[in-house]
Scaffold this motif. Structure first.
Motif, PDB file in Angstrom:
ATOM      1  N   ARG A   1      33.460  63.838 -40.213  1.00 24.29           N
ATOM      2  CA  ARG A   1      33.620  63.340 -38.964  1.00 24.29           C
ATOM      3  C   ARG A   1      31.996  61.931 -38.794  1.00 24.29           C
ATOM      4  NH1 ARG A   1      31.270  64.432 -34.298  1.00 24.29           N
ATOM      5  NH2 ARG A   1      29.725  65.837 -35.494  1.00 24.29           N
ATOM      6  N   GLN A   2      31.238  62.804 -39.289  1.00 22.74           N
ATOM      7  CA  GLN A   2      29.734  62.941 -39.305  1.00 22.74           C
ATOM      8  C   GLN A   2      29.467  61.133 -39.653  1.00 22.74           C
ATOM      9  OE1 GLN A   2      26.597  64.510 -39.512  1.00 22.74           O
ATOM     10  NE2 GLN A   2      27.464  66.928 -39.486  1.00 22.74           N
ATOM     11  N   LEU A   3      30.247  60.890 -40.858  1.00 22.02           N
ATOM     12  CA  LEU A   3      30.017  59.607 -41.790  1.00 22.02           C
ATOM     13  C   LEU A   3      31.216  58.935 -40.531  1.00 22.02           C
ATOM     14  CD1 LEU A   3      30.540  60.869 -45.006  1.00 22.02           C
ATOM     15  CD2 LEU A   3      29.109  59.727 -44.301  1.00 22.02           C
ATOM     16  N   ARG A   4      32.139  59.024 -39.718  1.00 25.46           N
ATOM     17  CA  ARG A   4      32.835  58.331 -39.084  1.00 25.46           C
ATOM     18  C   ARG A   4      32.171  57.708 -38.439  1.00 25.46           C
ATOM     19  NH1 ARG A   4      38.000  61.496 -39.491  1.00 25.46           N
ATOM     20  NH2 ARG A   4      39.481  60.679 -41.468  1.00 25.46           N
ATOM     21  N   THR A   5      30.895  58.332 -37.822  1.00 30.64           N
ATOM     22  CA  THR A   5      30.438  58.233 -36.282  1.00 30.64           C
ATOM     23  C   THR A   5      28.861  57.272 -37.035  1.00 30.64           C
ATOM     24  OG1 THR A   5      29.622  60.370 -36.447  1.00 30.64           O
ATOM     25  CG2 THR A   5      31.535  59.948 -34.712  1.00 30.64           C
ATOM     26  N   GLY A   6      28.636  57.002 -38.048  1.00 30.46           N
ATOM     27  CA  GLY A   6      27.989  56.261 -38.730  1.00 30.46           C
ATOM     28  C   GLY A   6      26.281  57.381 -39.482  1.00 30.46           C
TER      29      GLY A   6
END
Length: 484
Positions: free
Chosen positions: A248-253
């Motif tokens: 989730r954190q990777l998808r938000t940058g």
């Protein structure tokens, strides 16, 4: 693995094609180099004198007293193969195959294969005898010593092990003598005649580069969330939730390297999860399938393996041709002093002697090159132990590992390899692109190996087909006819 399986190379079944026996050729068909015409075929009722058998007394259990054990099985030119020789070969190969957990073929097939192999060997040995190829006892002793050293044994220990495995040492010696003779014959008749042209090398190098251009590798980084052994369903769910939070954190940058350092359980976590360059075919299939779909900078979905959840990033991609173009190879200029382990020089004694030499070197009481010339058992001794510039892979793994850990001018502790014990000194290091000369040498060697295999098989077939072979057993005649 028993020594018998490693050392009795003459018992190998491989490399032997089944060829039909033929009537004895005319003298003109015999190859040129000082070879005498083949001996006249013996009459049907003749009884050629059996070859002196190094396996004398080595009779399979339960067969002593059986008159057939000393009967003639096959006549090969002016020599014979006896039932005793064949039975001993069958026993030796059976022991070897069982030691390697190889499924045994049908006894009749095993007999047929080994008998054909013995005919091929006997034909080559007769040709070698005609050409004057010999191996004296001194040469044989040196070869056996090298075999023992490769097994980290002395000759007496090797002999004891052979006897323990059920192989008479005298028979083993003659097997090795015959193997060396056949190898020298092949070198004269086949190896020396292999020619590789520059045009062939050019074509090979071009083909290799074209193939490399089609292959690629991926620079990979990973985040791994480990699943404990014997984890319950609840624990597995918790670990998956942790991986999903990372995703989730990777998808938000979020930065991948920072996420790896924070969440990954892999040993490379503090290096940002960096795995390095890998070819897809050398990765687990589940990883390769996910990575090949990615462009540089993209990450995979969560991948579950047996013991973890993984998130992989394709940091970059490049062709193997590009990788080879930028690859720099570290070369090391080194020298060494080698003391071989022999019956008169144990490993402990060799280590003690090298420690004494090292102390003299550390105290500047002697020069390395002078000691190498004086005591080293290696061919480099005359050059002060100088091995020249070494590429990775040019030496034994133990030697290379110790050498790579040395500073310039430093002398190693005694290092043991299959050759003996060494003192190593690094003189220089440099990084350089793999030279075109080395590239062409590798290509030439690959071409030579390919041609040599084909030429050796063809030559063996010719030698076998020129031999006069007469089967004395009706079953062997039928088996030979059926194999045509």
């Amino acid at each position: 693995m028993k020594l018998l399986a490693v050392l009795l190379c003459t018992a190998a079944l491989s490399g032997c094609s089944l060829f039909s026996s033929k009537k004895k050729p005319e003298p003109a068909a015999v190859p040129a180099p000082a070879a005498a015409p083949a001996a006249a075929a013996p009459a049907a009722d003749a009884k050629p004198a059996p070859k002196k058998d190094a396996n004398a007394g080595f009779i399979p259990p339960g067969e002593s007293g059986n008159v057939a054990i000393d009967s003639i099985v096959v006549v090969v030119n002016d020599d014979v193969i006896t039932q005793r020789e064949l039975s001993n070969r069958i026993k030796t190969v059976t022991v070897r195959m069982k030691a390697q957990n190889v499924q045994m073929p049908d006894p009749a097939d095993l007999r047929r294969q080994l008998l054909e192999r013995m005919i091929v060997e006997r034909s080559q040995l007769q040709m070698a005898k005609e050409m004057g190829v010999r191996v004296d006892d001194l040469q044989l002793d040196r070869a056996i010593q090298r075999i023992a050293e490769a097994q980290k044994l002395n000759v007496q220990q090797l002999r004891d092990q052979m006897e323990k495995d059920g192989t008479p040492y005298a028979a083993f010696r003659e097997d090795i003598r015959e193997e060396i003779i056949m190898q020298r014959l092949r070198e004269h008749e086949v190896d020396a005649k292999i020619q590789i042209s520059d045009a062939e090398v050019d074509s090979f190098v071009a083909a290799e580069k074209a193939a490399a251009a089609e292959q690629y590798e991926i620079n990979i980084a990973q985040i791994m969330v480990r699943i404990p052994d014997n984890a319950t369903a609840e624990v597995i769910a918790q670990r998956r939730a942790r991986a999903e939070e990372v995703m989730r954190q990777l998808r938000t940058g979020a930065d991948f390297a920072k996420m790896a350092a924070t969440y990954s359980d892999a040993s490379d976590a503090l290096q940002g999860g960096a795995v390095g360059w890998r070819q897809p075919e050398r990765l687990p299939p589940v990883f390769a399938e996910a990575l090949v779909k990615l462009k540089a900078g993209q990450v995979t979905p969560i991948i579950k393996s047996t013991g973890a959840f993984h998130i992989l990033k394709a940091v970059d991609r490049r062709s193997l041709a590009e990788a080879q173009a930028v690859a720099a190879v570290q070369q090391t200029h080194a020298r060494h002093i080698l003391i071989k382990v022999t019956p008169a020089m144990s490993a402990a004694d060799a280590k003690r002697k090298l420690m004494e030499l090292k102390e003299r070197l550390d105290n500047n009481a002697a020069k390395f090159e002078d000691l190498a010339r004086l005591v080293s058992n290696d061919g480099s001794a005359s050059k002060g132990g100088d091995l020249g510039w070494l590429y990775p892979g040019d030496t034994m793994p133990e030697f290379e590992a110790a050498m790579n850990n040395l500073k310039i001018g430093e002398v190693s502790e005694p290092v043991e390899t299959s050759f003996g014990l060494h003192l190593i000194q690094v003189l220089e290091r440099k990084s350089d692109d793999v030279s075109k000369e080395r590239e062409r040498n590798n290509a030439r060697q690959a071409l030579r190996d390919r041609k040599l295999e084909e030429a050796t098989e063809s030559w063996q077939r010719e030698v076998r087909d020129r031999a006069y072979v007469e089967y004395r057993n009706d079953d062997d005649k039928a088996a030979n006819a059926a194999s045509k």
